[in-house]
Design an enzyme around this catalytic site. Structure first.
Site, PDB file in Angstrom:
ATOM      1  N   LYS A  92       0.520 -12.185  -2.100  1.00  0.00           N
ATOM      2  CA  LYS A  92       1.437 -11.598  -1.130  1.00  0.00           C
ATOM      3  C   LYS A  92       1.234 -12.325   0.199  1.00  0.00           C
ATOM      4  CE  LYS A  92       2.684  -7.054   0.811  1.00  0.00           C
ATOM      5  NZ  LYS A  92       2.354  -5.606   0.816  1.00  0.00           N
TER       6      LYS A  92
ATOM      7  N   SER B 148       6.247  -2.593  -0.238  1.00  0.00           N
ATOM      8  CA  SER B 148       6.525  -3.852   0.411  1.00  0.00           C
ATOM      9  C   SER B 148       6.122  -5.080  -0.404  1.00  0.00           C
ATOM     10  CB  SER B 148       5.791  -3.902   1.764  1.00  0.00           C
ATOM     11  OG  SER B 148       4.394  -3.878   1.574  1.00  0.00           O
TER      12      SER B 148
ATOM     13  N   SER C 173       2.708   0.393  -1.467  1.00  0.00           N
ATOM     14  CA  SER C 173       3.320  -0.935  -1.575  1.00  0.00           C
ATOM     15  C   SER C 173       2.892  -1.783  -2.766  1.00  0.00           C
ATOM     16  CB  SER C 173       3.052  -1.733  -0.299  1.00  0.00           C
ATOM     17  OG  SER C 173       3.989  -1.371   0.674  1.00  0.00           O
TER      18      SER C 173
HETATM   19  N1  GLN Z   1       6.707   2.259   2.216  1.00  0.00           N
HETATM   20  C1  GLN Z   1       5.579   2.571   3.025  1.00  0.00           C
HETATM   21  C2  GLN Z   1       5.835   2.139   4.455  1.00  0.00           C
HETATM   22  O1  GLN Z   1       6.883   1.665   4.712  1.00  0.00           O
HETATM   23  C3  GLN Z   1       4.326   1.951   2.479  1.00  0.00           C
HETATM   24  C4  GLN Z   1       4.178   0.522   2.829  1.00  0.00           C
HETATM   25  C5  GLN Z   1       2.874  -0.050   2.359  1.00  0.00           C
HETATM   26  O2  GLN Z   1       2.199   0.510   1.506  1.00  0.00           O
HETATM   27  N2  GLN Z   1       2.521  -1.172   2.939  1.00  0.00           N
HETATM   28  O3  GLN Z   1       5.001   2.267   5.293  1.00  0.00           O
END
Ligand code: GLN
Length: 491
Positions: free
Chosen positions: A77, A152, A176
């Site tokens: 990532k 994400s 994410s």
């Molecule tokens: N969807 C969540 C957010 O927008 C989690 C994102 C993540 O785990 N990095 O914060």
């Protein structure tokens, strides 16, 4: 070479001499290059770097000094710092930023001889649930290119589903790793907080951030875990919990014979099932029946503070993000506006230009909740509720070994559908943020299809129960073949 071969299968074939690491890298690079103009799962493809690493791996294999995963390709990532390869974090702010060092996770996998094919697309600074917040454009879901891959870590999940990589890394602050895994029909493990070093992982919310693996089957997650887990003196919240059981699991993997430990009790938290979509409820019922057939005893349990998890998470995560992102000031590194007239102008324009809408929203709300007069009402209160959510889990784990729940409330949704509605976007995280707030590990595993789209179950366990989660996930995959189904068009 089967594009969907597992890491384990590729390791055997490589050690058997069926192909070299260079050939393996070349084949994967070709698939990535062919798919990326449409799928967009990679921000950066590091072909030259990969081929150099692969050639070195081939030498190690020939010399008999290879480890179990030497010569196998992977993608990171784009939140993990990689020495010599740009780390954008999905943001204009870090477009073209090249870290001068490797994240601990990256360094460990490099030392193990793994080959970095490139850096995967992601929501900007890991803020999002759809990968639509990337400065580099959205990733498409390989199962249906009109839909999001989740976020994400959407690029990592989509690349796996499309057969572009055998394994990838991700980060999970509030879901994410797990939610994109579920949307793309692959597996993902969010380790316990502190299990995997955060050093060199661009910070979003430091009390929640967790690095971990995504793969097409659970056994491959188990193969990677001992390499990335373990104490790191460079991360102040790194755990000293031993990793010997993770190592033993990876050394003695026999996924076809995986079994549940005798007498395993699995709790189904009623709050996660209360308003569940009918088709998803059927998939979870079948998963429960499969686990029971494997010998588990399933019981209903309650985690009464579950409904408070989303507001609690968005207060805490945004507050931490607002402080973490204050370092991007246009002065030291990252985007700098043209011709600043004074220091305020430099800060304001660099940050206005460098950050996207969602990141700005989080910085603004986070700064607000931390400001004098509001701190007690929001931030301190959220910390108290976080404790209640954690205590719910600790109490329930006195009676059950693991918890079974859905990973996300629905399959992948269409591109653009939730982008203008942040509240509904945040509701996507209802089932993943509780484990993040509690710091416990959680595993997402494919458990069915709804209208041609994959859905995933989630297993959660007590702190540092990664081995138990992986064993349960592998046992589940001896009885199911959801993880062996792949999208027809691969980008
Ligand atoms: N969807 C969540 C957010 O927008 C989690 C994102 C993540 O785990 N990095 O914060």
């Amino acid at each position: 070479m089967d594009a969907f071969a597992s890491l384990g299968q590729l390791a055997r074939a490589l050690n058997h001499g069926d192909f070299s690491s260079v050939e393996l890298a070349q084949e994967h690079l070709a698939r990535i290059e062919a798919s990326n103009p449409t799928l967009n799962s990679f921000i950066t493809v590091s072909a030259e770097h990969a081929l150099t690493q692969a050639a070195a791996a081939d030498e190690r294999i020939a010399a008999g000094t290879a480890g179990p995963l030497t010569g196998l390709p992977l993608a990171h990532k784009d939140i993990f710092c990689t020495d010599g390869i740009r780390t954008s974090c999905g943001s204009r702010m870090l477009d073209n930023w090249i870290a001068p060092y490797d994240a601990t996770l990256v360094a460990r996998l490099n030392d193990a001889g793994m080959v970095t094919l490139g850096k995967t697309n992601m929501d900007e600074f890991a803020m999002g649930s759809s990968n639509e917040n990337s400065y580099y454009g959205p990733v498409l879901n390989p199962w249906d290119p009109t839909r999001v891959p989740g976020g994400s870590s959407g690029g990592s999940a989509a690349a796996l589903a499309a057969g572009l990589v055998p394994i990838a890394t991700g980060t999970d602050t509030g879901g994410s790793i797990r939610q994109p895994a579920a949307f793309c029909g692959v597996c993902g493990l969010k380790p316990s907080y502190g299990r995997v070093s955060r050093y060199g992982m661009v910070a979003f919310a430091s009390s929640l951030d967790a690095g971990g693996p995504l793969a097409r089957d659970v056994a491959d997650l188990a193969r990677l875990m001992p390499l990335i887990a373990g104490f790191d003196p460079r991360d102040s919240t790194s755990s000293e919990q031993p990793v010997d059981r993770l190592e033993a699991l990876a050394l003695n993997l026999d996924e076809s014979a995986a079994m549940l430990p005798p007498g395993l009790t699995i709790g189904l938290p009623e709050e996660y099932f209360a308003d569940l979509d009918g088709a998803l409820a059927v998939c979870l019922d079948q998963a429960r029946a499969t686990l029971e057939k494997l010998g588990a005893r399933c019981v209903d349990v309650s985690l009464p503070h579950t409904a408070a998890a989303i507001p609690t998470y968005y207060v805490i995560a945004s507050a931490e993000a607002s402080t973490n992102l204050s370092r991007y000031d246009g002065a030291r590194f990252g985007h700098r506006c043209a011709h600043p007239t004074n220091l305020d102008d430099l800060y304001q324009r660099s940050r206005s230009e460098g950050f996207g809408r969602e990141v700005k929203r989080r910085i603004l709300t986070g700064t607000y909740t931390l400001s004098v007069g509001y701190y007690d009402a929001y931030y301190v209160k959220a910390q108290r509720v976080r404790r209640l959510i954690r205590d719910d889990f600790l109490r329930v784990f006195e009676d059950v070994d693991l918890l079974l729940a859905p990973t996300a409330p629905n399959p992948a949704f269409p591109l653009d559908q939730l982008l203008a509605d942040p509240i509904r976007m945040y509701q996507q995280d209802a089932f993943t943020v509780p484990a993040s707030l509690a710091g416990i590990p959680a595993l997402a595993v494919p458990c069915g299809m709804i209208d041609g789209l994959p859905v995933g179950l989630q297993l959660m366990g007590p702190h540092f129960s990664e081995v138990e989660l992986l064993e349960a996930g592998m046992a589940f995959q001896t009885e199911t073949d959801w993880h062996q189904q792949h999208p027809e068009a691969t980008g």
